[in-house]
Design an enzyme around this catalytic site. Sequence first.
Site, short mmCIF file in Angstrom:
data_model
loop_
_atom_site.label_atom_id
_atom_site.label_comp_id
_atom_site.label_asym_id
_atom_site.label_seq_id
_atom_site.Cartn_x
_atom_site.Cartn_y
_atom_site.Cartn_z
N LYS A 130 0.86 -1.19 0.00
CA LYS A 130 0.00 0.00 0.00
C LYS A 130 0.88 1.23 0.00
O LYS A 130 2.02 1.17 0.46
CB LYS A 130 -0.87 0.02 1.27
CG LYS A 130 -2.08 0.91 1.18
CD LYS A 130 -3.24 0.20 0.54
CE LYS A 130 -4.40 1.11 0.27
NZ LYS A 130 -5.59 0.34 -0.13
N ASP A 170 -7.13 4.51 -4.28
CA ASP A 170 -7.76 4.37 -2.97
C ASP A 170 -8.35 5.76 -2.67
O ASP A 170 -8.60 6.52 -3.63
CB ASP A 170 -6.72 3.94 -1.91
CG ASP A 170 -7.35 3.46 -0.60
OD1 ASP A 170 -7.77 2.30 -0.52
OD2 ASP A 170 -7.47 4.27 0.36
P1 NDP Z 1 -12.95 8.13 -2.41
O1 NDP Z 1 -11.86 9.12 -2.22
O2 NDP Z 1 -13.54 7.94 -3.75
O3 NDP Z 1 -14.15 8.44 -1.40
C1 NDP Z 1 -13.94 8.49 -0.03
C2 NDP Z 1 -15.25 8.83 0.66
O4 NDP Z 1 -15.08 8.64 2.07
C3 NDP Z 1 -15.67 10.28 0.48
O5 NDP Z 1 -17.05 10.37 0.54
C4 NDP Z 1 -15.00 10.95 1.68
O6 NDP Z 1 -15.64 12.15 2.07
C5 NDP Z 1 -15.15 9.91 2.75
N1 NDP Z 1 -14.04 10.02 3.70
C6 NDP Z 1 -12.73 9.84 3.42
N2 NDP Z 1 -11.97 10.07 4.50
C7 NDP Z 1 -12.81 10.41 5.46
C8 NDP Z 1 -12.63 10.74 6.81
N3 NDP Z 1 -11.42 10.79 7.38
N4 NDP Z 1 -13.75 11.00 7.52
C9 NDP Z 1 -14.98 10.94 6.95
N5 NDP Z 1 -15.21 10.61 5.66
C10 NDP Z 1 -14.14 10.35 4.94
O7 NDP Z 1 -12.34 6.75 -1.85
P2 NDP Z 1 -12.86 5.27 -2.11
O8 NDP Z 1 -14.33 5.24 -2.28
O9 NDP Z 1 -12.00 4.67 -3.14
O10 NDP Z 1 -12.46 4.57 -0.72
C11 NDP Z 1 -13.38 4.44 0.37
C12 NDP Z 1 -12.92 3.32 1.29
O11 NDP Z 1 -12.90 2.09 0.55
C13 NDP Z 1 -11.51 3.45 1.87
O12 NDP Z 1 -11.50 2.88 3.16
C14 NDP Z 1 -10.66 2.60 0.95
O13 NDP Z 1 -9.47 2.16 1.57
C15 NDP Z 1 -11.63 1.46 0.69
N6 NDP Z 1 -11.37 0.65 -0.50
C16 NDP Z 1 -11.26 1.22 -1.74
C17 NDP Z 1 -11.07 0.43 -2.86
C18 NDP Z 1 -11.02 1.00 -4.23
O14 NDP Z 1 -10.93 0.21 -5.19
N7 NDP Z 1 -11.10 2.32 -4.41
C19 NDP Z 1 -10.90 -1.03 -2.73
C20 NDP Z 1 -11.12 -1.55 -1.40
C21 NDP Z 1 -11.32 -0.72 -0.35
P3 NDP Z 1 -14.91 13.55 1.79
O15 NDP Z 1 -15.06 13.80 0.32
O16 NDP Z 1 -15.67 14.52 2.63
O17 NDP Z 1 -13.48 13.39 2.21
O1 2IT Z 2 -7.95 -1.38 -0.51
C1 2IT Z 2 -7.91 -1.89 -1.67
O2 2IT Z 2 -8.06 -3.09 -1.85
C2 2IT Z 2 -7.73 -0.97 -2.80
N1 2IT Z 2 -7.66 0.23 -2.60
C3 2IT Z 2 -7.61 -1.52 -4.18
C4 2IT Z 2 -6.22 -2.06 -4.41
C5 2IT Z 2 -5.92 -2.46 -5.84
O3 2IT Z 2 -4.73 -2.75 -6.07
O4 2IT Z 2 -6.80 -2.52 -6.69
#
Ligand code: NDP
Ligand code: 2IT
Length: 449
Positions: A130, A170
């Site tokens: 990561k 992420d």
């Molecule tokens: P984005 O940046 O697209 O969206 C993040 C969302 O979460 C936004 O709505 C944001 O609100 C909110 N958020 C982020 N940080 C905070 C915080 N500290 N407090 C409150 N709200 C928060 O990210 P993703 O949707 O890609 O990721 C969301 C989660 O999913 C994370 O935990 C990530 O690790 C996990 N994840 C993502 C994957 C991927 O493929 N993208 C795969 C597996 C897991 P705001 O805009 O107000 O910051």
């Molecule tokens: O938390 C996760 O699994 C991700 N942000 C996606 C990682 C990836 O390599 O697609």
Amino acid sequence: MSVILDEKLELIYQDVLHRNAGETEFHQAVHEVLETLGPVMVKYPEYAERKIIQRICEPERQIIFRVPWQDDKGEIQINRAFRVEFNSALGPYKGGMRFHPSVYLGIIKFLGFEQIFKNALTGMPIGGGKGGSDFDPKGRSDDEIMRFCQSLMTELFRHIGEYTDVPAGDIGVGAREIGYLFGQYKRITNRYESGVFTGKGINWGGSCARTEATGYGTVFFVQEMLKARNDSLDGKTCVVSGSGNVAIYAIDKAMQLGAKVIACSDSNGVILDEQGIDLNLVKRLKEVERRRLSAYTEERSHAKYLPGGNIWQIPCDVALPCATQNELNGKDAKSLVENGCIAVAEGANMPTTPEGIAIFQQAGIAYGPGKAANAGGVATSALEMQQNASRDFWTFEHTEARLQEIMVNIHRNCFETAEEFGAPGNYVVGANIAGFLRVARAMDAMGVI
Ligand code: NDP
Ligand code: 2IT
């Protein structure tokens, strides 16, 4: 922490605390895995003897570097970036990059540690890693984002590669950022090495369904948990925290499967729309216009915006935390259970605190931990790598079908492993042990590495 560890595992945990002082999220992630490994040490004492757990808890390599760049006013900005290459027993390090001001080594290490087991559960040939930076993309222009990404890659390029380490997105890193990062990698190395990054655009090496994969996969996991209880998503009321990539496509798939999603959120507040969230509006506000979620009520006046609101107070059947770590605590879990929630699946990484997890488990609701429930994102990244390696391009339907098959298999593996180790219905036990065993067997076969 809520659960007391076996004596041997407690010693390992104490050592992790000592060696990684102040990294509280990393401690939490390690503790949660160690809580479930007691029966594994009994069944496979050779893994304890050969110190597989201690080795897994120590990253293979940790890279920390300066990222200097100039903002639109010409002022010099300095950020710090990280890449933690945690474990390569099953394949090249694989995991996203996070851009958020809260990022420090402890966050990247917790995410990298989780990623090892998650990636193992997918059954694909990918190790765990990561990265990220304390850079805050909020309010930055496209040009600033580009200059930051180019500066970051000017150092990161020497550490990554199709067979070494394959980053993706992420929090704060989506298709736009991956474009800038890949472009700079290509320029520095003079190689069109598609497989060095996943989450690329569809017309330049990306995979259909990668954008949707994490959210869709989380809902496929819910579907399987409910099926195991002779139930389904049809007609269920859902709430989904966040409004980013994972949240948007979790809402999309939940609606496709007949659920009514009435709330989502961002870090400022909650939108409650009893008529059902207007997903096209959320997509436009977040993906195209990059605005705050509060703008939703400008166009849907019947909906409520709750500034600073707590989404977990809203009664629902199914709750999907899809924002960030530790966003759902013991009190929130209690409210959900008291309001009749029957299933929780984590689209985010480690969104539920240990106290929250204990409450869900005591209440006997279906609880899918992130390393199983959100593995669809990285699994589809591995499908993207597969297409890149064979210079192929699959249809959306084919890729989504593969994703669903992978999620069904992950669910089955977690379900059966939990039964085998005496904890039926406990997906935390199932995911941790199934993931651990796959990595442990590979590490053990390779000698002292
Ligand atoms: P984005 O940046 O697209 O969206 C993040 C969302 O979460 C936004 O709505 C944001 O609100 C909110 N958020 C982020 N940080 C905070 C915080 N500290 N407090 C409150 N709200 C928060 O990210 P993703 O949707 O890609 O990721 C969301 C989660 O999913 C994370 O935990 C990530 O690790 C996990 N994840 C993502 C994957 C991927 O493929 N993208 C795969 C597996 C897991 P705001 O805009 O107000 O910051
Ligand atoms: O938390 C996760 O699994 C991700 N942000 C996606 C990682 C990836 O390599 O697609």
